[in-house]
Motif scaffolding. Structure first.
Motif, PDB file in Angstrom:
ATOM      1  N   ASN A  40       4.530  -3.413   5.149  1.00  0.00           N
ATOM      2  CA  ASN A  40       3.089  -3.177   5.114  1.00  0.00           C
ATOM      3  C   ASN A  40       2.700  -2.277   6.274  1.00  0.00           C
ATOM      4  O   ASN A  40       3.279  -2.359   7.353  1.00  0.00           O
ATOM      5  N   SER A  41       1.691  -1.452   6.030  1.00  0.00           N
ATOM      6  CA  SER A  41       1.167  -0.596   7.094  1.00  0.00           C
ATOM      7  C   SER A  41       0.000  -1.302   7.778  1.00  0.00           C
ATOM      8  O   SER A  41      -0.468  -2.335   7.315  1.00  0.00           O
ATOM      9  N   THR A  42      -0.474  -0.693   8.837  1.00  0.00           N
ATOM     10  CA  THR A  42      -1.739  -1.132   9.408  1.00  0.00           C
ATOM     11  C   THR A  42      -2.841  -0.429   8.613  1.00  0.00           C
ATOM     12  O   THR A  42      -2.589   0.545   7.909  1.00  0.00           O
ATOM     13  N   ALA A  43      -4.054  -0.913   8.727  1.00  0.00           N
ATOM     14  CA  ALA A  43      -5.172  -0.320   7.991  1.00  0.00           C
ATOM     15  C   ALA A  43      -5.407   1.119   8.448  1.00  0.00           C
ATOM     16  O   ALA A  43      -5.353   1.423   9.639  1.00  0.00           O
ATOM     17  N   ASP A  44      -5.653   1.996   7.470  1.00  0.00           N
ATOM     18  CA  ASP A  44      -5.966   3.385   7.801  1.00  0.00           C
ATOM     19  C   ASP A  44      -7.452   3.502   8.157  1.00  0.00           C
ATOM     20  O   ASP A  44      -8.168   2.506   8.236  1.00  0.00           O
ATOM     21  N   GLU A  45      -7.917   4.745   8.368  1.00  0.00           N
ATOM     22  CA  GLU A  45      -9.306   4.958   8.802  1.00  0.00           C
ATOM     23  C   GLU A  45     -10.330   4.498   7.774  1.00  0.00           C
ATOM     24  O   GLU A  45     -11.487   4.264   8.104  1.00  0.00           O
ATOM     25  N   VAL A  49      -4.640  -0.775   3.443  1.00  0.00           N
ATOM     26  CA  VAL A  49      -3.330  -1.170   3.955  1.00  0.00           C
ATOM     27  C   VAL A  49      -2.299  -0.873   2.870  1.00  0.00           C
ATOM     28  O   VAL A  49      -2.426  -1.349   1.738  1.00  0.00           O
ATOM     29  N   GLN A  51       1.213  -1.229   0.972  1.00  0.00           N
ATOM     30  CA  GLN A  51       2.173  -2.310   0.763  1.00  0.00           C
ATOM     31  C   GLN A  51       3.250  -1.841  -0.212  1.00  0.00           C
ATOM     32  O   GLN A  51       2.927  -1.317  -1.278  1.00  0.00           O
ATOM     33  N   GLU A  68      -2.159   0.452  -2.210  1.00  0.00           N
ATOM     34  CA  GLU A  68      -2.947   0.394  -0.981  1.00  0.00           C
ATOM     35  C   GLU A  68      -4.153  -0.483  -1.274  1.00  0.00           C
ATOM     36  O   GLU A  68      -4.865  -0.261  -2.246  1.00  0.00           O
ATOM     37  N   SER A 127       2.831   7.700   3.379  1.00  0.00           N
ATOM     38  CA  SER A 127       2.806   6.264   3.660  1.00  0.00           C
ATOM     39  C   SER A 127       3.870   5.548   2.830  1.00  0.00           C
ATOM     40  O   SER A 127       4.606   4.702   3.342  1.00  0.00           O
TER      41      SER A 127
END
Length: 140
Positions: A40-45, A49, A51, A68, A127
């Motif tokens: 998982n990524s961190t939240a974008d602008e 997120v 996944q 996302e 991503s």
């Protein structure tokens, strides 16, 4: 003349070594441990997120699911309003169309770095590739 023969022989030996080493590393890269892997990524602008869930069977990537998700739990691929808005702005693609292309490319190529970005969703493509590579680290 003798030095030209020696140089030619050394060049051939170097090329043969490079070819043999390259072939060995490709075979090793394909051997993955069976299992289910996630990243998982961190939240974008915008608060989304990324996944990715990958299943490896018989040493190969068998299934891939990427999306996302926003803070409300809505996935980009199923958000009809979001996908329609992208089309309205002239986007060549949207998550509903692009994410399955990325998933299929990873299954086909078996290598996250070899997956090409999908036009008009370059950030999501990047991503996807980053998260897929991260998830697969555990499978090596």
């Amino acid at each position: 003349m003798k030095s030209n023969k020696i140089l030619s022989l050394l060049a051939v030996a170097a090329l043969a070594t490079t070819v043999l080493v390259g072939c060995g590393s490709k075979d090793e890269a394909k051997a993955l441990k069976d299992g289910k892997y996630e990243a998982n990524s961190t939240a974008d602008e915008r608060g989304f997120v990324g996944q990715v869930n990958i299943e490896v069977k018989d040493g190969k990537i068998a299934t891939v699911k990427y999306d996302e998700i926003n803070a409300e739990g809505v996935a980009k691929s199923t958000d009809e309003a979001y996908n329609a808005k992208m089309k309205e702005f002239g986007s060549a693609s949207n998550p509903k169309e692009a994410f399955p292309k990325l998933e299929a490319a990873l299954i086909e190529k078996q290598d996250a770095t070899a997956v090409d970005a999908v036009t008009a969703v370059t950030t999501s493509s990047d991503s996807f590739k980053t998260l897929a590579a991260k998830a697969l680290e555990s499978a090596k």
